[in-house]
Design an enzyme around this catalytic site. Sequence first.
Site, PDB file in Angstrom:
ATOM      1  N   MET A  59       0.851  -1.194   0.000  1.00 23.88           N
ATOM      2  CA  MET A  59       0.000   0.000   0.000  1.00 23.88           C
ATOM      3  C   MET A  59       0.892   1.251   0.000  1.00 23.88           C
ATOM      4  O   MET A  59       0.424   2.345   0.338  1.00 23.88           O
ATOM      5  CB  MET A  59      -0.943  -0.019   1.197  1.00 23.88           C
ATOM      6  CG  MET A  59      -1.898  -1.214   1.137  1.00 23.88           C
ATOM      7  SD  MET A  59      -3.441  -0.967   2.019  1.00 23.88           S
ATOM      8  CE  MET A  59      -2.854  -0.711   3.674  1.00 23.88           C
ATOM      9  N   HIS A 106       9.388  -3.587   3.206  1.00 27.76           N
ATOM     10  CA  HIS A 106       8.940  -3.810   1.828  1.00 27.76           C
ATOM     11  C   HIS A 106      10.133  -4.130   0.917  1.00 27.76           C
ATOM     12  O   HIS A 106      10.035  -4.983   0.046  1.00 27.76           O
ATOM     13  CB  HIS A 106       8.256  -2.550   1.267  1.00 27.76           C
ATOM     14  CG  HIS A 106       6.989  -2.183   1.957  1.00 27.76           C
ATOM     15  ND1 HIS A 106       6.850  -1.049   2.725  1.00 27.76           N
ATOM     16  CD2 HIS A 106       5.788  -2.803   1.990  1.00 27.76           C
ATOM     17  CE1 HIS A 106       5.621  -0.976   3.187  1.00 27.76           C
ATOM     18  NE2 HIS A 106       4.957  -2.027   2.773  1.00 27.76           N
ATOM     19  N   ASP A 144       2.285  -9.488   9.046  1.00 28.03           N
ATOM     20  CA  ASP A 144       0.863  -9.765   8.826  1.00 28.03           C
ATOM     21  C   ASP A 144       0.674 -11.274   8.691  1.00 28.03           C
ATOM     22  O   ASP A 144       0.183 -11.773   7.665  1.00 28.03           O
ATOM     23  CB  ASP A 144       0.390  -9.043   7.569  1.00 28.03           C
ATOM     24  CG  ASP A 144       0.548  -7.540   7.698  1.00 28.03           C
ATOM     25  OD1 ASP A 144      -0.110  -6.953   8.562  1.00 28.03           O
ATOM     26  OD2 ASP A 144       1.362  -6.956   6.946  1.00 28.03           O
ATOM     27  N   ARG A 181       9.120  -2.834  11.398  1.00 26.82           N
ATOM     28  CA  ARG A 181       8.914  -1.776  10.393  1.00 26.82           C
ATOM     29  C   ARG A 181       7.463  -1.784   9.924  1.00 26.82           C
ATOM     30  O   ARG A 181       6.900  -2.851   9.676  1.00 26.82           O
ATOM     31  CB  ARG A 181       9.813  -2.033   9.187  1.00 26.82           C
ATOM     32  CG  ARG A 181      11.265  -2.215   9.568  1.00 26.82           C
ATOM     33  CD  ARG A 181      12.109  -1.128   9.017  1.00 26.82           C
ATOM     34  NE  ARG A 181      13.499  -1.344   9.395  1.00 26.82           N
ATOM     35  CZ  ARG A 181      14.407  -0.383   9.434  1.00 26.82           C
ATOM     36  NH1 ARG A 181      14.062   0.859   9.153  1.00 26.82           N
ATOM     37  NH2 ARG A 181      15.640  -0.638   9.762  1.00 26.82           N
ATOM     38  N   SER A 206       4.452   1.004   7.815  1.00 22.56           N
ATOM     39  CA  SER A 206       4.136   2.323   7.252  1.00 22.56           C
ATOM     40  C   SER A 206       3.457   3.180   8.312  1.00 22.56           C
ATOM     41  O   SER A 206       3.567   4.404   8.301  1.00 22.56           O
ATOM     42  CB  SER A 206       3.222   2.178   6.040  1.00 22.56           C
ATOM     43  OG  SER A 206       3.826   1.334   5.090  1.00 22.56           O
TER      44      SER A 206
END
Length: 282
Positions: free
Chosen positions: A30, A37, A151, A185, A187
């Site tokens: 996202m 990422h 996740d 980490r 966002s």
Amino acid sequence: MEILTTLQAIKDYAAQAKKQGKSIGLVPTMGALHEGHLTLMREARAKCDIVIASVFVNPTQFGPNEDYDAYPRQFAADCEKLESVNVDAVFHPEPAEMYPEGYCTYVNVEGDITHKLCGAQRPGHFRGVATVVTKLINLARADEAFFGQKDAQQVTVIRRFVEDLNINVHINMVPIAREENGLARSSRNTYLSPAEKEAALVLSRSLKAAKAAFANGEREISALEHIVTEELHKEPMANIDYVKAYAYPSLKPLTEASEDTLLAIAVKIGKTRLIDNVILSA
Ligand code: PAF
């Protein structure tokens, strides 16, 4: 790096790669990209001929009172980061491209795995995730797709619908990327003030304490959950959403911890909801 913004552009790009016999790795994101990422991108780069990243803040996975509008959007900076790890193409559609007028089809993973942890706290979240990830895998014609262990429940859900719907893609789970101080980490870390960032260290600290207890022979689930909760309670800025242990990847309940036990937490630091987890064998 190619920037693809329409369905037709990504379909053509993937068709071209397939025609050349190339394998395609997809890293759905996202945006607001961070080292976590980039670790996924590097894994994809090492495994696949072509790496496609997607940067799309997916509206269908946010609840009405969640942070869809506030979610950080920084596409130019994201592109620089993607180029630094040799991503071949980025797919960055507008919401109306993905969900045009009349759109009404969703992927709904039913059953226990979506009703607990973040699924219990965020109704409809995994329906949105499963829908967009299905669309992205189809559009990119991905052979491999890459997701982070932060996740972990999302990975279980994605593997479930990929198997149930006979989608021809291999799902890779990549270990959590942490800052040197242990903070996972995310966002959403960009929402944290310096004081909140300091307070957020309690998440990894609490999991570390449970992991140490497990290494010292503690096997009782309630005792391990209690160690985490106690540690979290020491931080006045922390508000617990959940502290739970389940078998991983099945997410079945456990009475005793073993080497494949997932200890997962969601904690609000101020207004920011953060998640973290550990698999006890790791
Ligand atoms: O993990 C995320 O960032 C999102 O849930 C994903 C997989 C990109 C789907 O929007």
